[in-house]
Motif scaffolding. Structure first.
Motif, mmCIF file in Angstrom:
data_model
loop_
_atom_site.group_PDB
_atom_site.id
_atom_site.type_symbol
_atom_site.label_atom_id
_atom_site.label_comp_id
_atom_site.label_asym_id
_atom_site.label_seq_id
_atom_site.Cartn_x
_atom_site.Cartn_y
_atom_site.Cartn_z
ATOM 1 N N PHE A 84 0.944 -1.230 0.167
ATOM 2 C CA PHE A 84 -0.035 0.056 0.112
ATOM 3 C C PHE A 84 0.828 1.430 -0.012
ATOM 4 C CE2 PHE A 84 0.715 -1.318 4.362
ATOM 5 C CZ PHE A 84 1.177 -0.076 5.053
ATOM 6 N N LEU A 85 1.900 1.192 0.517
ATOM 7 C CA LEU A 85 2.914 2.335 0.450
ATOM 8 C C LEU A 85 3.129 2.888 -0.750
ATOM 9 C CD1 LEU A 85 5.357 1.531 3.362
ATOM 10 C CD2 LEU A 85 3.468 3.212 3.585
ATOM 11 N N ARG A 86 3.164 4.357 -1.254
ATOM 12 C CA ARG A 86 3.306 4.544 -2.488
ATOM 13 C C ARG A 86 4.867 4.558 -2.960
ATOM 14 N NH1 ARG A 86 2.183 10.988 -1.021
ATOM 15 N NH2 ARG A 86 4.190 11.314 0.302
ATOM 16 N N ARG A 87 5.665 4.485 -2.331
ATOM 17 C CA ARG A 87 7.376 4.387 -2.848
ATOM 18 C C ARG A 87 7.746 3.107 -2.439
ATOM 19 N NH1 ARG A 87 5.563 8.673 -4.790
ATOM 20 N NH2 ARG A 87 6.114 10.844 -4.013
ATOM 21 N N TYR A 88 6.891 2.107 -1.791
ATOM 22 C CA TYR A 88 7.810 0.848 -1.180
ATOM 23 C C TYR A 88 7.338 -0.510 -1.707
ATOM 24 C CZ TYR A 88 10.673 -0.874 2.729
ATOM 25 O OH TYR A 88 11.386 -1.112 3.612
ATOM 26 N N GLY A 89 6.696 -0.376 -2.824
ATOM 27 C CA GLY A 89 6.205 -1.725 -3.374
ATOM 28 C C GLY A 89 7.271 -2.854 -3.566
ATOM 29 N N TYR A 90 8.530 -2.446 -4.221
ATOM 30 C CA TYR A 90 9.360 -3.195 -4.393
ATOM 31 C C TYR A 90 9.883 -3.829 -3.208
ATOM 32 C CZ TYR A 90 10.457 -1.380 -9.215
ATOM 33 O OH TYR A 90 10.328 -0.803 -10.298
ATOM 34 N N ASP A 436 11.684 2.894 -1.928
ATOM 35 C CA ASP A 436 12.468 1.837 -2.627
ATOM 36 C C ASP A 436 13.977 2.377 -3.159
ATOM 37 O OD1 ASP A 436 10.495 -0.300 -2.194
ATOM 38 O OD2 ASP A 436 9.520 0.171 -4.124
ATOM 39 N N HIS A 437 13.843 3.469 -3.376
ATOM 40 C CA HIS A 437 15.189 3.879 -4.046
ATOM 41 C C HIS A 437 16.533 3.599 -3.304
ATOM 42 C CE1 HIS A 437 14.473 7.730 -1.615
ATOM 43 N NE2 HIS A 437 15.707 7.860 -1.861
#
Length: 472
Positions: A84-90, A436-437
């Motif tokens: 669900f987190l917008r930047r943490y799917g990977y 994720d970055h």
């Protein structure tokens, strides 16, 4: 050289150290597994049982369907529930994948160690024969670790998760050993998976929650992320009867485990929609956080006693009660714990796993006491199978409930202290929490302004206007 450039240089050096330690640690773990599996582990075989009956095939026919369902729950259900987190799917999917695979291997050995200790067998002169149920128990252990990950989501490095994946299964199987010794029952892991995994995770969370994490703007959901998380939730919901019935005794107990779990899930689902609409952010609107999580509380509350003769009405009532409590937990308790006790429970595991698991454990104590006082509920043979401690069963299960909480807290203290020390190696910068970055090559449409050290790995956002997101 400016201060900012110097900080980036030090961060890059520390990140390389973290990467090297993660790769070497995971490689050594795999070598260790291969060596011990080669020396000590063998397939189960019919020759061990004698006679003409195909024991191995019978076990496969009965168990593999449950194994498949639980496999889907762990790798797909838990993984997608956390995207669900917008930047943490990977990271949500990737760490679920690798840590669960690692725990599944590690659990085969740990389960063998526990069985040898329980039966006073010699490690030097005996081999450990595993079957599908052994692999199934490895998935159960992975489930406990993934529950812990739910509290740590967005705040850990790969190295820290590797440490959790190695240490937590040891405490999980310590609980299994104690439970076997005192003859408590826990058919679907309400105590040993959900309650233990939650309070282990919350204790670790206390060590790694800091101001940077609590104030990160990236701890927010996206519309697409919530849709994928809902897919994970639906798979968990549909497969949960298999989770609770997988190791239940065959016959009536297994039927009751399936029926009670399903009915309880329907009860928690109805309660979620009622309570979420009434008090979700006081806007009288449904909250997807509640729908993704609190609807599953009915499966958790049946974890200890799903196979018992509690009656279908009781199963629905239990689901409705914990569904209500779970939603109220998301609305009131989770923010309170974050503010007063520095417990930033990212996924709200206390609301989905901790409180429903503990309530189910207490309900199992009551059900055991009721069965002892009313023997007409079960035949003599069934009573002896379901209640191995006999007239002491209620007391044994009550004791085990608090033992798993204690082991979870102690294990969490040890693991959390180690993770806090390791945080100095490749630790997250403020802008890297819930993103994720820091540890992944990100796609070209990953929002500009985020990159691992520079923006060279990211392209312009595919959206000219960022999707509106909410606190999750």
């Amino acid at each position: 050289m400016s201060q900012d450039e110097d900080d980036k240089r030090l961060t890059l050096k520390s990140r390389k150290t973290e990467s090297l330690m993660f790769v070497i640690g995971l490689f050594l773990f795999q070598v260790f597994m291969i060596v011990l599996f080669a020396i000590w582990v063998r397939y189960d075989t019919n020759a061990r049982y004698g006679g003409g009956f195909d024991q191995v095939q019978d076990e496969i026919d009965h168990t593999y369907g449950y194994f498949r369902d639980v496999n889907i729950m762990i790798f797909f259900g838990f993984g997608f529930l956390m995207v669900f987190l917008r930047r943490y799917g990977y990271s949500a999917l990737g760490y679920t994948f690798i840590i669960s695979a690692m725990v599944a291997q590690w659990s085969v050995l740990l389960m063998g160690f526990v069985e040898f200790i329980l039966h006073n067998e010699s490690f030097r002169h005996e081999l450990f024969y595993f079957n599908v149920e052994t692999l199934l128990n490895g998935l159960f252990c992975a489930g406990a670790v993934m529950i812990t990950y739910g509290a740590l989501l967005g705040k850990v490095t790969p190295l820290q998760m590797l440490i959790v994946g190695i240490l937590e299964p040891m405490f999980y199987f310590l609980n299994m050993y104690i439970m076997e010794k005192i003859k408590a029952f826990d058919v679907g892991g309400g105590m040993t998976i959900h309650t233990f995994g939650c309070y282990f995770g919350l204790t670790v969370c206390w060590f790694i929650t800091n101001k940077k994490a609590k104030t990160s703007p990236e701890n927010a959901a996206s519309y697409v992320g919530d849709l994928f998380a809902m897919a994970g939730s639906l798979f968990l919901w549909m497969m949960w009867p298999s989770f609770n019935a997988a190791i239940a005794p065959r016959g009536d107990p297994q039927l009751r485990a399936i029926a009670n779990t399903f009915l309880s899930l329907t009860g928690s689902t109805i309660a979620t929609f009622i309570v979420s609409r009434l008090c979700g952010h006081f806007g009288h609107k449904l909250d997807m956080v509640h729908v993704q999580n609190s609807t599953l509380a009915g499966g958790v509350v049946q974890g200890v006693l799903a196979h018992l003769n509690i009656g279908p009405a009781s199963a629905i009532s239990m689901g409705f009660i914990v569904g209500t409590i779970s939603v109220l937990g998301y609305v009131y308790l989770t923010p309170f714990l974050a503010k007063r006790f520095n417990l930033q429970d990212t996924c709200g595991i206390n609301n989905l796993h901790g409180m429903p698991g503990f309530i189910g454990s207490i309900a199992a104590v009551i059900a055991a006491a009721h069965a002892i006082n009313d023997r007409s509920l079960y035949s003599d043979v069934e009573f002896n199978i379901l209640f191995p401690a006999g007239d002491e069963q209620a007391k044994r299960n009550a004791a085990m409930t608090f033992i798993v909480v204690g082991v979870g807290i102690v294990g969490g203290l040890i693991t959390g202290a180690i993770l806090k020390l390791v945080r100095k190696i490749g630790g997250l910068r403020k802008e890297e929490y819930f993103s994720d970055h820091a540890f992944w090559h990100v796609a070209s449409d990953y929002p500009s302004g985020f990159g691992s050290g520079d923006d060279s790995e990211t392209g312009p956002s595919s959206h000219s206007v960022e999707l509106e997101s909410k606190e999750h």
